[in-house]
Design a protein around this motif. Structure first.
Motif, PDB file in Angstrom:
ATOM      1  N   LEU A   1      -7.531   0.390  -4.666  1.00  7.52           N
ATOM      2  CA  LEU A   1      -7.529   0.574  -3.215  1.00  7.52           C
ATOM      3  C   LEU A   1      -8.939   0.613  -2.641  1.00  7.52           C
ATOM      4  O   LEU A   1      -9.123   0.414  -1.440  1.00  7.52           O
ATOM      5  N   ALA A   2      -9.923   0.875  -3.487  1.00  3.52           N
ATOM      6  CA  ALA A   2     -11.295   0.998  -2.981  1.00  3.52           C
ATOM      7  C   ALA A   2     -11.793  -0.294  -2.357  1.00  3.52           C
ATOM      8  O   ALA A   2     -12.704  -0.279  -1.536  1.00  3.52           O
ATOM      9  N   ARG A   3     -11.196  -1.429  -2.713  1.00  3.71           N
ATOM     10  CA  ARG A   3     -11.649  -2.715  -2.175  1.00  3.71           C
ATOM     11  C   ARG A   3     -10.965  -3.075  -0.856  1.00  3.71           C
ATOM     12  O   ARG A   3     -11.230  -4.135  -0.301  1.00  3.71           O
ATOM     13  N   LEU A   4     -10.080  -2.209  -0.377  1.00 12.84           N
ATOM     14  CA  LEU A   4      -9.299  -2.549   0.811  1.00 12.84           C
ATOM     15  C   LEU A   4      -9.787  -1.851   2.077  1.00 12.84           C
ATOM     16  O   LEU A   4      -9.099  -1.864   3.079  1.00 12.84           O
ATOM     17  N   GLY A   5     -10.942  -1.226   2.039  1.00  9.40           N
ATOM     18  CA  GLY A   5     -11.457  -0.609   3.250  1.00  9.40           C
ATOM     19  C   GLY A   5     -11.553   0.900   3.112  1.00  9.40           C
ATOM     20  O   GLY A   5     -11.062   1.515   2.156  1.00  9.40           O
ATOM     21  N   ALA A   6     -12.187   1.499   4.124  1.00  6.54           N
ATOM     22  CA  ALA A   6     -12.487   2.925   4.057  1.00  6.54           C
ATOM     23  C   ALA A   6     -11.235   3.784   3.998  1.00  6.54           C
ATOM     24  O   ALA A   6     -11.174   4.784   3.288  1.00  6.54           O
ATOM     25  N   ALA A   7     -10.190   3.382   4.762  1.00  2.81           N
ATOM     26  CA  ALA A   7      -8.981   4.207   4.819  1.00  2.81           C
ATOM     27  C   ALA A   7      -8.336   4.322   3.444  1.00  2.81           C
ATOM     28  O   ALA A   7      -7.805   5.371   3.076  1.00  2.81           O
ATOM     29  N   GLU A   8      -8.379   3.227   2.660  1.00  8.42           N
ATOM     30  CA  GLU A   8      -7.770   3.268   1.342  1.00  8.42           C
ATOM     31  C   GLU A   8      -8.771   3.789   0.294  1.00  8.42           C
ATOM     32  O   GLU A   8      -8.377   4.413  -0.682  1.00  8.42           O
ATOM     33  N   TYR A   9     -10.037   3.525   0.528  1.00  3.50           N
ATOM     34  CA  TYR A   9     -11.046   4.038  -0.392  1.00  3.50           C
ATOM     35  C   TYR A   9     -11.004   5.557  -0.446  1.00  3.50           C
ATOM     36  O   TYR A   9     -11.284   6.170  -1.475  1.00  3.50           O
ATOM     37  N   SER A  10     -10.614   6.190   0.662  1.00  2.93           N
ATOM     38  CA  SER A  10     -10.592   7.646   0.725  1.00  2.93           C
ATOM     39  C   SER A  10      -9.594   8.256  -0.247  1.00  2.93           C
ATOM     40  O   SER A  10      -9.717   9.426  -0.592  1.00  2.93           O
TER      41      SER A  10
ATOM     42  N   LEU B   1       0.830  -1.206   0.000  1.00  6.65           N
ATOM     43  CA  LEU B   1       0.000   0.000   0.000  1.00  6.65           C
ATOM     44  C   LEU B   1       0.865   1.257   0.000  1.00  6.65           C
ATOM     45  O   LEU B   1       0.520   2.260  -0.641  1.00  6.65           O
ATOM     46  N   ARG B   2       1.991   1.194   0.717  1.00  9.37           N
ATOM     47  CA  ARG B   2       2.902   2.334   0.708  1.00  9.37           C
ATOM     48  C   ARG B   2       3.425   2.572  -0.708  1.00  9.37           C
ATOM     49  O   ARG B   2       3.537   3.710  -1.169  1.00  9.37           O
ATOM     50  N   GLY B   3       3.739   1.461  -1.410  1.00  4.65           N
ATOM     51  CA  GLY B   3       4.187   1.599  -2.789  1.00  4.65           C
ATOM     52  C   GLY B   3       3.120   2.187  -3.689  1.00  4.65           C
ATOM     53  O   GLY B   3       3.409   3.006  -4.571  1.00  4.65           O
ATOM     54  N   VAL B   4       1.846   1.772  -3.467  1.00  8.63           N
ATOM     55  CA  VAL B   4       0.759   2.316  -4.278  1.00  8.63           C
ATOM     56  C   VAL B   4       0.598   3.811  -4.000  1.00  8.63           C
ATOM     57  O   VAL B   4       0.407   4.609  -4.924  1.00  8.63           O
ATOM     58  N   ARG B   5       0.669   4.197  -2.725  1.00  7.87           N
ATOM     59  CA  ARG B   5       0.541   5.625  -2.396  1.00  7.87           C
ATOM     60  C   ARG B   5       1.669   6.435  -3.024  1.00  7.87           C
ATOM     61  O   ARG B   5       1.453   7.547  -3.512  1.00  7.87           O
ATOM     62  N   VAL B   6       2.892   5.859  -2.982  1.00  3.03           N
ATOM     63  CA  VAL B   6       4.020   6.555  -3.618  1.00  3.03           C
ATOM     64  C   VAL B   6       3.775   6.680  -5.112  1.00  3.03           C
ATOM     65  O   VAL B   6       4.062   7.719  -5.722  1.00  3.03           O
TER      66      VAL B   6
END
Length: 638
Positions: free
Chosen positions: A304-313, A278-283
């Protein structure tokens, strides 16, 4: 649980085997048979009635020890001792104790029935014998419970400390009196055990049985499956003699705890792998935004939308028309992971938090701009105030396609934050040269960039975005931000600047290219009339530009020779060694002075990139550096 050895040996035995008269015609009991007798486990202890029958509330015993009353006080016993003993054997009795004493007939009947026969070690009747055995049994059960509790407590502490099962296995091995290992195929210990019992190991591993005990030389091997998923790891334990029930139960508890510890360890590993991904995706999202590719950032963020609210945001953040970039600098020696967690807690699901790939002390926070909402810096103020030494710089709102410019503004504000009481500053926006150049500067910038047409489409698509970031942050930081190496970033910078007729090695040339690129990003005024491009000298001599430069440099009036120091530094292409020698000062002193001046000007002069160009434009516009020191590709004869 007790065995007959616990009851018949030690400093205070409760039972004993009756003394046998010497009879040469009777063979001695084999040693192995005697050992098995001593190892016989006892669970239920009961007193029989005068006819040697189990109590009415105990129709059947589990590994029972039956205390049989004898003597005048208790009656003469059953009419047929053999029949009574065989009945007890069928009801689960494994040993009998005659209290207060044995009779020859009873001994013979017990021997015929195959039951070990014992007598009290003292002058005790049946009830007293029962009381003493139960007391010994209670003591043993307490000890077994204490050991089990110790194992469970250790397992709990290991889980809290994120440790594996090695310590737990060592502790249980000490309690069982033999080696205890977790084995799987391919290990040397597995091969050693499988050499004698391959079928049993495979049965336990494949889950056909949960546990199995088999002889292994002069020891007994106890195998227990670990976990739920097949094939199982196998817990293998060895000890001399057989495994008593309480140790088998302890091994079963241990197998369960090992499974939990292994599950916890795998969960931590998987969680760390996920965090890294996830850190790599954010980068990657940040890198696309730094390149001005908002569409690419949205595509990367979609999974990321499938990984929960924190990543969906993340997708919701990018859906906003404009955003604000904040750069949080952690205190010296502070773990950046804690700063990232604090920033994530502060913005919640309203922002994207990325550890800066270019600076190990920086955290980049992107939040959508809400005109009706609160100040974005207010959310991060707690992070800065909570830890002394933390600083934060906040940009103004910009479209996400201009994230690179917002990041640049945030780093400028970060330099100013050192002088702010709260450690957080916002870039005012009007401190940039762009805000004061006339609309004619657009024509100049377009003319400077005409040379880029000589590049192929592929070169422009790859080299120009990288070169722009290298101009803004230096080749090393730009490479890290964009995911390319420093050499590639430098090559692309050289290619682009040569096409523009500039030298990528000189600060003044890089400043001209950076200014041209920034001007091309600005929208053309609707009333703009195409005309011949002005020269750079004319643009820098316009009154609003000169007033801006003098106003900014007035912040350095208390610093004495600050402007001379900056001019000398820029004249030497910002090389610390040459500048320090020219000024007659130590390099450390020069670095400290530049840091102090940068804080006053709200420019991170210690970093490569746009801050140095801004200092150059201030000095040129104010007349402290001759305008001829700056190349102009548009000027006649250039």
């Amino acid at each position: 649980m007790l065995n007959l050895r616990h009851l018949t040996t030690g400093p205070h035995p409760i039972l004993r085997f009756p003394e046998k008269p010497e009879r040469p015609e009777q063979p001695q009991q084999p040693a192995k048979a005697a050992a098995r007798t001593m190892a016989q486990h006892v669970e239920d202890v009961v007193v029989c009635d005068a006819r040697w029958r189990l109590p009415t509330d105990t129709p059947r015993a589990r590994a029972g020890l039956a205390v049989l009353p004898t003597g005048p006080a208790d009656g003469a016993g059953p009419q047929c001792a053999g029949t009574a003993l065989r009945g007890l054997l069928a009801a689960g009795v494994v040993a009998v104790a005659l209290a207060p004493a044995a009779t020859p007939a009873a001994e013979e009947a017990a021997r015929t029935a195959g039951l070990p026969l014992l007598v009290p070690a003292g002058p005790w009747d049946a009830e007293e014998t029962l009381r003493r055995v139960l007391r010994r049994q209670l003591t043993a059960e307490r000890e077994h419970t204490r050991r089990t509790a110790r194992v469970l407590a250790l397992s709990s502490s290991l889980a809290e400390q994120a440790e594996g099962p090695a310590r737990l296995l060592r502790e249980v091995a000490a309690l069982t009196g033999g080696p205890l290992t977790l084995v799987e195929p391919g290990q040397a210990e597995w091969d050693r055990l499988a050499a004698e019992h391959p079928g049993t190991l495979e049965e336990v591993r494949c889950g056909r049985v949960r546990a199995a005990a088999v002889p292994f030389g002069d020891q007994e091997l106890l195998l227990h499956a670990v976990g739920r998923d097949r094939p199982h790891p196998v817990l293998a334990a060895l000890r001399p003699g057989d495994w008593p029930p309480h140790l088998r139960q302890l091994l079963a508890h241990t197998a369960g705890q090992v499974a939990l510890l292994d599950c916890s360890a795998r969960h931590r590993r998987n969680r760390e792998v996920l965090r890294t991904a996830l850190r790599g995706v954010r980068v990657s999202v940040l890198q696309y935004l730094m390149l001005g590719n908002w569409e690419g950032a949205v595509r990367v963020a979609e999974p990321l939308a499938r990984l929960g609210a924190a990543e969906y945001s993340v997708g919701e953040v990018l859906a906003a028309a404009r955003g604000v970039v904040t750069v949080v600098q952690s205190a010296n020696g502070k773990d950046l992971t804690e700063t990232v967690a604090a920033c994530e807690e502060a913005v919640g699901d309203r922002g994207l938090v990325v550890p800066c790939p270019a600076n190990p002390r920086h955290v980049i926070v992107l939040v959508p701009h809400d005109p009706d909402g609160g100040e974005p810096s207010a959310r991060l103020r707690r992070v800065v105030e909570r830890t002394p030494g933390h600083l934060a710089g906040v940009s103004g709102p910009r479209p996400w396609s201009q994230t690179a410019l917002a990041y640049q503004a945030a780093t400028r504000a970060l330099a100013a934050a050192r002088n702010e009481p709260g450690g957080i500053a916002r870039d005012p926006g009007e401190s940039s040269l762009l805000a004061f150049l006339s609309p004619r500067a657009r024509s100049w910038s377009h003319q400077v960039c005409v040379g880029l047409r000589k590049l192929t489409e592929e070169q422009r698509s790859q080299a120009v975005p990288t070169a722009r970031r290298a101009l803004s942050y230096g080749a090393l930081r730009a490479g890290r931000l964009l995911g390319v190496d420093r050499t590639t970033a430098n090559k692309r910078l050289r290619l682009v600047l040569e096409a523009m007729g500039l030298d990528h090695r000189q600060v003044a040339h890089r400043a001209v290219a950076d200014l041209a690129f920034q001007l091309t990003d600005l929208p053309v005024p609707p009333d703009h009339i195409p005309q011949a491009p002005p020269v750079l000298r004319a643009l820098l001599r316009e009154y609003q530009v000169v007033d801006w430069a003098k106003r900014e440099l007035a912040l350095l009036e208390q610093e004495g020779d600050a402007q001379r120091l900056l001019a000398t530094w820029l004249a030497h292409d910002c090389r610390a060694g040459a500048t320090a020698e020219a000024l007659g000062m130590h390099r450390n002193t020069l670095a400290a002075r530049l840091s102090a001046l940068g804080a006053r000007l709200r420019l991170p002069l210690g970093e490569q990139g746009a801050a140095r160009y801004q200092a150059l434009w201030l000095l040129v516009a104010a007349g402290r550096v001759p305008v001829t020191a700056v190349p102009d590709p548009v000027a006649p004869g250039a």
